[in-house]
Each structure stands twice: as C-alpha cells, then as structure tokens.
Design an enzyme around this catalytic site. Structure first.
Site: not given
Ligand code: UGA
Length: 435
Positions: A207, A256, A319, A35, A249, A151-152, A259
C-alpha cells in the site's frame, strides 16, 4: 468448510461472500444489528458492484448474525476483518481486533485457525496468538493464528478477491498453512506462504509503495506545469517500461480512502517507534497533504476570495465507484470554500447522502451536473466519475456564469477542451484558454 467472519465492512463482507461463492458455509458476524438486519434481507449495507448479486446467488451458504458465540464455537476457520482505524498519533487502533480475539478465546470449542485479514502492524499476529492462548477458556483445543492480508480495492472488491493478484498466507507452523490452502483451494491465483511478520509487512509495503508512486507522480506533475511538459505524455512514456508500468501513475489532487492515508502513517509511526526513519513514506505523506490544496491555490489565480461566489464541486467521494468519503479531498476543499463564503453546490452520483450527514446545511446538493454548474463562477472536479468524464463540455460554456473549470483528476482531453471557450486548468498540463 465451516467458516466465520468477524466484521462486515469492505474486507469482512466481501471475503465472506466470496468464500461462500466457492462452497464454504460462512457465518458473518457484526455488532451492528441494523447492518445484520439489512444483510439478512439479502442486501449489502455497502455500495460495492457485484456484491449484492453474489450475496443473493449464494444465500444458502451465508448466515448473518450478531451472535458471535454461535458463529465461533464450531468454526474451523475464523477470519477477522474488523477495522484498524488511525489513532491520533498515527498508529493503528487495534482495540476491535483484540475485542474479537477475546470473544474467540472465550467461545471456541474445536481446533481452529484464526486468520487476521485486517491491516495490522508487524508483530500483531504474534500478540493475538499469545493473547488468545492465554485467555482461551477451553484449554483442550488448539488455536493457531495466521496472517492473510487483503489487497482488494473499493469499487472492484469482488473481482479483486475472486481474481486476486496473489493470496499471501503468513504462518509459523505447517498446519494453519495447510488449512488456508484448503480454504483457497478453488481460487485459481498465485498463493504465497511466508512467515507471519513478512505477510504483515507485505501489506503495508504494498500500500505504501502505491501511495509513494502517486505522490511521486504528483510532484512530477507539479513540475510539468512549471516547465511546460504534459504529465499524461510523460506517464505514457514512462509506463512502457515494464519495470515502471502504466498503473497508479494518474496525477491528481492526492490520494484518499480508508487505506493509503492510514497505512502510510502507521508504517511511519512504526518506524519511529523502533527508532528508525522511513523518509520516503514521510515524504509521500507530506506531498499528499499539500496536493489536496492544489485546486484552491489554482482558483486564487482567478478570484481573490470565494465570498458569494457560486462554486460547483463535482465528485465528493475519495474515488469513483464508491460512496466512501473517508479521507476524501472534498472534506478538505469544501470546508475551505465554505469558510471563505462561497455558495457551494455539490454533485456526486452516490456520495452525497454521506456528505449530507457531515454537512446537512449550507451546501446545495444537486441532482445533476447541469444543476450544479448553472450560474457557477467556477467549477472544481474532485472525483473522476464516468458521468463527469462523458459530460458535454459545451454545457460548461453554456450554463456557467464564467466557464472556469479546475480539474483535479484530468478528466478531459486538452484537444477537446481547446474546441471550447472554457478556461481549463488541470494537473500537470498546460492551461487551456488562460485568462
Ligand atoms: C487500496 C489499494 O489499492 C488496495 O490494493 C488495498 O487492498 C486497499 O487500499 C486496502 O488496503 O484495503 P483503495 O483504497 O480502495 O485500495 O483505493 P485505490 O484505488 O488504491 O485508490 C486510493 C486513492 O488513490 C484514491 O483516492 C485514488 O483517487 C488515488 N489514486 C489512485 C490516484 O490519485 N492516482 C492513481 O493513479 C491511483
């Protein structure tokens, strides 16, 4: 400032590169030589929009190395961004964090602030500080520990860091708080200084709240299907209430990633460990586990089993916008299809290479959506990639043996699907052209 970052995963690397972009001298450390070699060549080892460009632009402020001694010895601030994966019992594995803490204790030669960015259970910062102070080789220097959760989101990590919703700084003394304020001086975003345990809890509570929101809306969606309401209309109506909001929502086949699944289980574990119960989070976990089987259950309405059926699977990452498969619903659905004797054809714009590592045989990996759906008896949509959302619906009709599309991410407008002969079953909405 002279900053070191331990770990070059999503959290560490994005943090390091963004800090370098604000003028800090950043050294990123990783144990993985391969890496480090990639990063030294100016490339990012992870797929994250905008990251490689930023790395190249600020290469003069960035050093990549496996030599932690060199990196930590004179650093003013050391960020720890290594993984805290889930253990068998649901608790967080802190061994990587403690390994870095040990290295810091052995090498640091000046007063410095150690910043825990990794998601760690409440009370871990206290333990790390005692551990470092106990083990530190040079007793003349003062090492402080601060919590600074991230919170990324994957796929928008650079933007989420540079334009963060907030920067949370958890400290027990004034000095580390002042140092961190200086680190983030050029980030024009709200900054919040709180106690360390509160900062640790803010991360989990945020989260887990989002995970709960998704599980809640998925349950409402499931009920919508039964009572004849449309989840999209429902969430649109709910979201206008500023107390609820439109985001997170989107009903689907479950959350998945690296996190939400891990952090919900970790908080649940922590509550149990303290003879406490956090029933809402436990429910969120249970709902999510069941939701993953939603499309397979729907498919059984059309076929008794999948033996010799051609099943197209569109999307395999957890995602869109990432090649990450961690806790992706595809990892639950595809093995079930294979066990049942299906011929599985997968298409995903970036996730297939990683999927191939887990399933090198038995699956047909396709170069296009068209290839995956040609002669398919049924199609399952697992990730809402733009390519899928923009796909010409007529092609399902034209290319599939039987145009049955089960959409786990509500990619299409029902009105558009109605113009075709596709049998289209999605989440929380009525079935178009039911058979
Ligand atoms: C998540 C949080 O959104 C971040 O704020 C946090 O910093 C991060 O975890 C972390 O702890 O590192 P992430 O796991 O990258 O981020 O992805 P998200 O965009 O939150 O999506 C997570 C899952 O929820 C995905 O599988 C997505 O498809 C699902 N999801 C999201 C839904 O099913 N419905 C929604 O309305 C939003």
């Amino acid at each position: 400032m002279k900053i070191a970052v331990a770990g070059t995963g999503y959290v560490g690397l994005v943090t390091g590169v963004c800090l370098a972009s604000k003028g800090h001298e950043v050294t990123c450390v990783d144990v993985d030589e391969n890496k480090v070699k990639i990063m030294k060549n100016g490339d990012s080892p992870i797929y994250e929009p905008g990251l490689s460009e930023l790395m190249k632009e600020h290469k003069n402020n960035l050093v990549f190395t496996t030599d932690y001694e060199e990196a930590y010895r004179e650093a003013e601030v050391i960020f720890i961004g290594v993984g805290t994966p889930e253990k068998q019992d649901g608790s967080a594995n802190l061994s990587y964090v403690f390994e870095v803490a040990k290295q810091i204790a052995q090498t640091v030669q000046r007063d410095c602030v150690v910043v825990i960015k990794s998601t760690v259970p409440i009370g871990t910062n206290d333990k790390i500080e005692s551990y470092i102070r106990d083990k530190q080789k040079n007793k003349d220097v003062c090492i402080y520990v601060a919590s600074n959760p991230e919170f990324l989101s994957q796929g928008t990590a650079v933007k989420d860091t540079l334009c963060a919703s907030r920067i949370v700084i958890g400290v027990e003394e004034v000095f580390p708080g002042e140092v961190l304020k200086k680190v983030y001086e050029k980030f024009d975003v709200p900054k919040l200084i709180v106690k360390r345990r509160s900062a640790e809890m803010i991360k989990y509570a945020s989260n887990d709240f989002l995970a709960l929101k998704i599980s809640y809306i998925n349950e409402i969606a499931n009920l919508c299907e039964i009572v004849g309401a449309n989840i999209e209309e429902v969430t649109e109506g709910m979201g206008y209430d500023a107390r609820i909001g439109h985001r997170f929502l989107n009903a689907g086949i479950g959350y998945g990633g690296s996190c939400f699944p891990k952090d919900t289980k970790a908080l649940n574990w922590l509550a149990n460990f303290n003879d406490n119960e956090i029933r809402t989070i436990r429910a969120a976990i249970e709902v999510n586990e069941n939701q993953k089987f939603k499309l397979i259950k729907k498919a059984k309405k059309y076929y008794d089993d999948f033996l010799f059926l051609n099943v197209a699977v569109l999307g395999c990452t957890f995602k869109p916008g990432t090649d990450d498969l961690r806790e992706a619903v595809s990892l639950v659905n595809v093995p079930l299809l294979l066990e049942d004797g299906a011929n599985v054809r997968i298409w995903d714009p970036v996730g297939m290479e990683n999927f191939k590592k887990k399933y090198p045989n038995k699956i047909q990996y396709c170069n296009s959506i068209e290839e995956a759906i040609t002669d398919a008896d049924i199609c399952l949509i697992l990730t809402e990639w733009e390519e899928i959302k923009n796909f010409d619906l007529r092609k399902y009709e034209k290319l599939m043996k039987k145009p049955i599309v089960l959409d786990g991410r509500n990619c299409y407008q029902l009105e558009e699907v109605k113009k075709t002969n596709i049998t289209y079953d999605s989440i929380g909405r009525y079935t178009v052209n039911p058979q």
